[in-house]
Design a protein around this motif. Structure first.
Motif, PDB file in Angstrom:
ATOM      1  N   PHE A 166      -4.858 -17.850 -65.559  1.00  0.00           N
ATOM      2  CA  PHE A 166      -6.083 -17.651 -64.783  1.00  0.00           C
ATOM      3  C   PHE A 166      -5.999 -16.385 -63.941  1.00  0.00           C
ATOM      4  N   LEU A 167      -4.874 -16.197 -63.272  1.00  0.00           N
ATOM      5  CA  LEU A 167      -4.716 -15.023 -62.423  1.00  0.00           C
ATOM      6  C   LEU A 167      -4.763 -13.739 -63.240  1.00  0.00           C
ATOM      7  N   ALA A 168      -4.197 -13.783 -64.449  1.00  0.00           N
ATOM      8  CA  ALA A 168      -4.252 -12.613 -65.323  1.00  0.00           C
ATOM      9  C   ALA A 168      -5.701 -12.297 -65.707  1.00  0.00           C
ATOM     10  N   LYS A 169      -6.489 -13.334 -65.990  1.00  0.00           N
ATOM     11  CA  LYS A 169      -7.891 -13.131 -66.350  1.00  0.00           C
ATOM     12  C   LYS A 169      -8.681 -12.509 -65.208  1.00  0.00           C
ATOM     13  N   THR A 170      -8.340 -12.893 -63.981  1.00  0.00           N
ATOM     14  CA  THR A 170      -9.084 -12.397 -62.827  1.00  0.00           C
ATOM     15  C   THR A 170      -8.531 -11.080 -62.307  1.00  0.00           C
ATOM     16  N   GLY A 171      -7.424 -10.631 -62.880  1.00  0.00           N
ATOM     17  CA  GLY A 171      -6.836  -9.379 -62.438  1.00  0.00           C
ATOM     18  C   GLY A 171      -6.114  -9.474 -61.118  1.00  0.00           C
ATOM     19  N   THR A 172      -5.694 -10.693 -60.743  1.00  0.00           N
ATOM     20  CA  THR A 172      -5.037 -10.912 -59.464  1.00  0.00           C
ATOM     21  C   THR A 172      -3.524 -10.809 -59.611  1.00  0.00           C
ATOM     22  N   GLN A 173      -2.886 -10.031 -58.761  1.00  0.00           N
ATOM     23  CA  GLN A 173      -1.440  -9.884 -58.753  1.00  0.00           C
ATOM     24  C   GLN A 173      -0.884 -10.640 -57.541  1.00  0.00           C
ATOM     25  N   VAL A 174       0.012 -11.590 -57.794  1.00  0.00           N
ATOM     26  CA  VAL A 174       0.574 -12.371 -56.683  1.00  0.00           C
ATOM     27  C   VAL A 174       2.090 -12.375 -56.772  1.00  0.00           C
ATOM     28  N   GLU A 175       2.726 -12.641 -55.645  1.00  0.00           N
ATOM     29  CA  GLU A 175       4.169 -12.752 -55.607  1.00  0.00           C
ATOM     30  C   GLU A 175       4.596 -14.139 -56.082  1.00  0.00           C
ATOM     31  N   ILE A 176       5.728 -14.187 -56.796  1.00  0.00           N
ATOM     32  CA  ILE A 176       6.287 -15.450 -57.267  1.00  0.00           C
ATOM     33  C   ILE A 176       7.734 -15.514 -56.811  1.00  0.00           C
ATOM     34  N   ASP A 177       8.113 -16.628 -56.157  1.00  0.00           N
ATOM     35  CA  ASP A 177       9.473 -16.727 -55.633  1.00  0.00           C
ATOM     36  C   ASP A 177      10.432 -17.216 -56.714  1.00  0.00           C
ATOM     37  N   ASP A 178      11.709 -17.385 -56.342  1.00  0.00           N
ATOM     38  CA  ASP A 178      12.714 -17.754 -57.334  1.00  0.00           C
ATOM     39  C   ASP A 178      12.628 -19.211 -57.758  1.00  0.00           C
ATOM     40  N   GLN A 179      11.712 -19.976 -57.142  1.00  0.00           N
ATOM     41  CA  GLN A 179      11.464 -21.353 -57.564  1.00  0.00           C
ATOM     42  C   GLN A 179      10.221 -21.461 -58.442  1.00  0.00           C
ATOM     43  N   GLY A 180       9.672 -20.297 -58.829  1.00  0.00           N
ATOM     44  CA  GLY A 180       8.493 -20.307 -59.675  1.00  0.00           C
ATOM     45  C   GLY A 180       7.227 -20.693 -58.958  1.00  0.00           C
ATOM     46  N   ARG A 181       7.154 -20.357 -57.677  1.00  0.00           N
ATOM     47  CA  ARG A 181       5.976 -20.690 -56.883  1.00  0.00           C
ATOM     48  C   ARG A 181       5.232 -19.419 -56.488  1.00  0.00           C
ATOM     49  N   THR A 182       3.918 -19.493 -56.583  1.00  0.00           N
ATOM     50  CA  THR A 182       3.102 -18.379 -56.109  1.00  0.00           C
ATOM     51  C   THR A 182       3.127 -18.350 -54.584  1.00  0.00           C
ATOM     52  N   GLN A 183       3.057 -17.142 -54.047  1.00  0.00           N
ATOM     53  CA  GLN A 183       3.026 -16.941 -52.602  1.00  0.00           C
ATOM     54  C   GLN A 183       1.672 -16.321 -52.265  1.00  0.00           C
ATOM     55  N   LEU A 184       0.696 -17.154 -52.008  1.00  0.00           N
ATOM     56  CA  LEU A 184      -0.666 -16.675 -51.809  1.00  0.00           C
ATOM     57  C   LEU A 184      -0.981 -16.548 -50.317  1.00  0.00           C
ATOM     58  N   PRO A 185      -1.649 -15.468 -49.924  1.00  0.00           N
ATOM     59  CA  PRO A 185      -1.991 -15.316 -48.512  1.00  0.00           C
ATOM     60  C   PRO A 185      -3.119 -16.253 -48.099  1.00  0.00           C
ATOM     61  N   VAL A 186      -2.916 -16.903 -46.976  1.00  0.00           N
ATOM     62  CA  VAL A 186      -3.933 -17.792 -46.410  1.00  0.00           C
ATOM     63  C   VAL A 186      -4.077 -17.493 -44.923  1.00  0.00           C
ATOM     64  N   TRP A 187      -5.250 -17.851 -44.398  1.00  0.00           N
ATOM     65  CA  TRP A 187      -5.425 -17.856 -42.957  1.00  0.00           C
ATOM     66  C   TRP A 187      -4.866 -19.156 -42.402  1.00  0.00           C
ATOM     67  N   SER A 188      -4.053 -19.046 -41.375  1.00  0.00           N
ATOM     68  CA  SER A 188      -3.619 -20.200 -40.603  1.00  0.00           C
ATOM     69  C   SER A 188      -4.499 -20.219 -39.358  1.00  0.00           C
ATOM     70  N   VAL A 189      -5.346 -21.237 -39.258  1.00  0.00           N
ATOM     71  CA  VAL A 189      -6.389 -21.265 -38.231  1.00  0.00           C
ATOM     72  C   VAL A 189      -6.142 -22.438 -37.285  1.00  0.00           C
ATOM     73  N   LEU A 190      -6.132 -22.152 -36.006  1.00  0.00           N
ATOM     74  CA  LEU A 190      -6.090 -23.186 -34.972  1.00  0.00           C
ATOM     75  C   LEU A 190      -7.416 -23.157 -34.226  1.00  0.00           C
ATOM     76  N   ALA A 191      -8.016 -24.316 -34.082  1.00  0.00           N
ATOM     77  CA  ALA A 191      -9.297 -24.398 -33.375  1.00  0.00           C
ATOM     78  C   ALA A 191      -9.345 -25.672 -32.544  1.00  0.00           C
ATOM     79  N   GLU A 192     -10.247 -25.669 -31.585  1.00  0.00           N
ATOM     80  CA  GLU A 192     -10.419 -26.821 -30.703  1.00  0.00           C
ATOM     81  C   GLU A 192     -11.879 -27.220 -30.692  1.00  0.00           C
ATOM     82  N   ARG A 193     -12.128 -28.525 -30.696  1.00  0.00           N
ATOM     83  CA  ARG A 193     -13.517 -29.020 -30.657  1.00  0.00           C
ATOM     84  C   ARG A 193     -14.095 -28.729 -29.283  1.00  0.00           C
ATOM     85  N   ALA A 194     -15.086 -27.865 -29.278  1.00  0.00           N
ATOM     86  CA  ALA A 194     -15.680 -27.423 -28.010  1.00  0.00           C
ATOM     87  C   ALA A 194     -16.566 -28.518 -27.432  1.00  0.00           C
TER      88      ALA A 194
END
Length: 230
Positions: free
Chosen positions: A202-230
């Motif tokens: 799928f990633l090849a079809k979309t032209g996306t290049q991602v890092e893969i660790d030595d356990q065969g896992r993709t390392q995808l960037p995500v936002w880590s978001v902390l929020a509070e119910r106002a």
């Protein structure tokens, strides 16, 4: 070659992929690429930072590994997913852990109003379309108690990340959560693990290049978001 714009991510069939079928059209994803068999490192980081308290909702729990981790740490956890197959398999995987599992539409969460002190979203927000994201953020606000925390991981629209619209710009996260009554207190970039062999085609079809660790896992960037119910 297919590009990201060829896929309508809103049509993803999560029940299908949990049963070995196609997740998304001809993407060739027939296993859950997020099923790493353990809690996501970002979720573990939330807990280690003291960001989990009281009654916890795991929204879009998938196969339950994050819920199992939190229950093992002594938290009261309710885990919901719209995919009945996910809930069936998560219940089996939890093997008697004290977790309340339920099939529920995260964009409404009817029947859960005012119950939770902490809401966890590990990679659900980005799977929804624009209207779904707004409904979902509002639903989380309804089920959260005053002053509740929201801890969220969602694919970041940055170089090396998943293609849009399956990734989200920082300003979109802030706007959608803010409009729903959540005050974002922290937003930074971290990683999300996936199973590389499941998504490489799928990633090849979309032209996306991602890092893969030595356990065969993709390392995808995500936002880590902390929020509070106002």
């Amino acid at each position: 070659m297919s590009k990201s714009t060829d896929y309508d991510f809103a049509t993803a069939d999560f029940n299908s992929v949990y049963r070995g079928g196609e997740l998304l059209g001809d993407a060739g994803i027939t296993k859950a690429p997020w099923d790493i068999g353990e809690a996501q490192p970002g979720v573990i980081a939330f807990e280690h930072r003291g960001r989990i308290r009281g009654d916890v909702l795991d929204a879009g729990c998938g196969l339950g590994d994050n819920s199992i981790f939190l229950a093992s740490r002594g938290y009261t956890v309710t885990a919901v997913d719209a995919a009945s197959a996910a809930i069936e398999q998560a219940t089996e995987r939890a093997a008697g852990a004290d977790i309340e599992f339920a099939v529920a539409d995260a964009t409404s969460l009817a029947g859960f109003e005012g119950r939770f002190d902490t809401v966890l979203d590990s990679a659900l927000f980005h799977t929804l379309d624009a209207d779904g994201r707004r409904s979902y953020a509002a639903a989380l606000h309804r089920v959260a108690r005053p002053g509740a925390w929201l801890d969220m991981l969602c694919f970041a629209a940055v170089p090396g990340g998943m293609p849009e619209p399956l990734s989200v710009k920082e300003e979109t996260v802030r706007q959608v959560l803010g409009e729903a009554g959540w005050r974002v207190t922290e937003l930074e970039q971290t990683i999300y693990w996936g199973v590389a062999e499941v998504t490489l085609g799928f990633l090849a079809k979309t032209g996306t290049q991602v890092e893969i660790d030595d356990q065969g896992r993709t390392q995808l960037p995500v936002w880590s978001v902390l929020a509070e119910r106002a």
